[in-house]
Enzyme design. Structure first.
Site, PDB file in Angstrom:
ATOM      1  N   ARG A 291       0.727  -1.260   0.087  1.00 14.55           N
ATOM      2  CA  ARG A 291       0.078   0.150  -0.066  1.00 14.55           C
ATOM      3  C   ARG A 291       0.854   1.369  -0.009  1.00 14.55           C
ATOM      4  O   ARG A 291       0.429   2.144   0.754  1.00 14.55           O
ATOM      5  CB  ARG A 291      -0.997  -0.189   1.112  1.00 14.55           C
ATOM      6  CG  ARG A 291      -2.073  -1.230   1.428  1.00 14.55           C
ATOM      7  CD  ARG A 291      -2.830  -1.224  -0.178  1.00 14.55           C
ATOM      8  NE  ARG A 291      -3.399  -2.482   0.208  1.00 14.55           N
ATOM      9  CZ  ARG A 291      -3.258  -3.713  -0.483  1.00 14.55           C
ATOM     10  NH1 ARG A 291      -2.250  -3.613  -1.376  1.00 14.55           N
ATOM     11  NH2 ARG A 291      -3.950  -4.674  -0.490  1.00 14.55           N
TER      12      ARG A 291
ATOM     13  N   SER B 232     -10.643  -0.451   3.366  1.00 15.77           N
ATOM     14  CA  SER B 232      -9.861  -0.641   4.639  1.00 15.77           C
ATOM     15  C   SER B 232      -9.396   0.733   5.104  1.00 15.77           C
ATOM     16  O   SER B 232      -8.413   1.380   4.194  1.00 15.77           O
ATOM     17  CB  SER B 232      -8.670  -1.507   4.179  1.00 15.77           C
ATOM     18  OG  SER B 232      -9.278  -2.975   4.212  1.00 15.77           O
TER      19      SER B 232
ATOM     20  N   GLU C 136      -4.295   3.969   5.922  1.00 21.11           N
ATOM     21  CA  GLU C 136      -4.100   3.400   4.380  1.00 21.11           C
ATOM     22  C   GLU C 136      -4.776   4.605   3.401  1.00 21.11           C
ATOM     23  O   GLU C 136      -4.644   4.756   2.399  1.00 21.11           O
ATOM     24  CB  GLU C 136      -5.034   2.138   4.197  1.00 21.11           C
ATOM     25  CG  GLU C 136      -4.766   1.481   2.727  1.00 21.11           C
ATOM     26  CD  GLU C 136      -5.271   0.170   2.578  1.00 21.11           C
ATOM     27  OE1 GLU C 136      -6.244  -0.208   1.461  1.00 21.11           O
ATOM     28  OE2 GLU C 136      -4.813  -0.684   3.138  1.00 21.11           O
TER      29      GLU C 136
END
Length: 319
Positions: A187, A236, A307
């Site tokens: 990520r 998320s 994130e």
């Protein structure tokens, strides 16, 4: 005096664009969280060359925010005081290219503009009998944003299919970067935040269209069964720690499954999803994020890194 001079330079720059620019544009409708105040201005560049020209003349004191699908952004209720560059309006072409010298003999190279939806790319590949991009079928957002964070799901990541991409650096100079130069990890991408993705070329393989379709349907069923899709979210919210339990397991363990802050709620179905249950404000979401991070740290867990990116009136606060 300096502030007044800066404002005058910004006004002169905007007046000299010789193209429409939208003012006081609500941003909540342009993010998957459905949260955020207005942008002072919004531009939809018609080409990479136009973006390049904009960067070359951009006033030093004028904040800018590149917006794609808005799937990983929490925008402040006060809005954004600069110019939003919306790349989804025109940088949204997908095409199959001739053979590329760096691709395998049996590979097919697909080019997508930064404003192309990740799901659009997945379905383009499916309709052309190309495999490798199925995991993108359930990921909201745009190719540019997906590249920025190395988007992934169900074992697939952007870096696995990426060949190279075209970017503009902070000065407006064009850079063509192979995947190895991007430093893509979990990520994350090691590219300066003020660089702008324009397009990318992906390496896919020929496959059985029926098998590709079934793979995408299976992933979609899995997503529907495990994720809360009835309310706006950013997917998320936290990255999984490098070791130990996943983020959702920590949130559950500290008793915050289903927790509320104003109209923001930790999903009871998947507690790494924070939901806008109707009218949630950015302040609600920030307080809920802070509570989760503090509670997990107090319980001895590794700090939960976001994130999602948080955007304040002057730009990206964190990413």
């Amino acid at each position: 005096m300096k502030k007044n001079l800066s404002l005058r330079l910004i006004d002169d720059w905007i007046a000299g664009l010789n193209r429409p620019i939208l003012e006081s544009v609500p941003l909540s409708a342009r993010t998957t969280w459905k949260i955020g105040g207005p942008a002072r201005w919004l531009l939809q560049p018609e080409s990479g060359a136009e973006v390049q020209q904009l960067l070359r003349t951009w006033p030093a004191d004028l904040p800018r925010l590149v917006l794609g699908g808005g799937s990983n952004l929490l925008i402040d209720d006060a809005g954004f005081a600069g110019v939003v560059l919306d790349l989804t309006g025109h940088l949204n072409r997908v095409e199959i290219l001739p053979a590329h010298p760096c691709a395998g003999e049996d590979a097919v190279v697909v080019q997508a503009g930064a404003g192309v939806g990740t799901r659009t790319l997945a379905h383009f590949a499916r309709t052309h009998g190309l495999t490798g991009a199925e995991f993108l079928g359930g990921i909201p957002g745009s190719v540019g944003g997906g590249l920025r964070m190395n988007a992934g799901a169900y074992g697939g990541e952007m870096r696995q299919i990426l060949l190279e991409c075209d970017l503009l650096d902070a000065t407006g100079a064009m850079q063509t970067c192979p995947v190895q130069r991007l430093g893509m990890g979990y990520r994350t991408t090691q590219i300066p935040l003020d660089w702008i993705f324009l397009a990318a070329r992906f390496v896919l393989q020929r496959g059985d269209p029926a098998a590709i379709r079934e793979r995408m349907r299976t992933l979609n069923r899995t997503r529907k069964a495990s994720q809360p899709l009835a309310f706006p979210s950013a997917g998320s919210t936290f990255k999984n720690p490098p070791t130990g339990p996943n983020a959702w397991q920590w949130i559950d363990a500290v008793g915050l499954r289903g927790a509320w802050e104003g109209q923001a709620q930790v999903s009871e179905k998947h507690c790494n999803f924070l939901l806008n249950r109707g009218g949630a404000r950015s302040r609600d979401m920030r307080l809920l994020i802070d509570r989760i991070q503090n509670r997990v740290s107090q319980a001895g867990g590794e700090p939960l890194a976001l994130e999602v990116g948080i955007v304040g009136p002057s730009g990206l606060v964190t990413a």
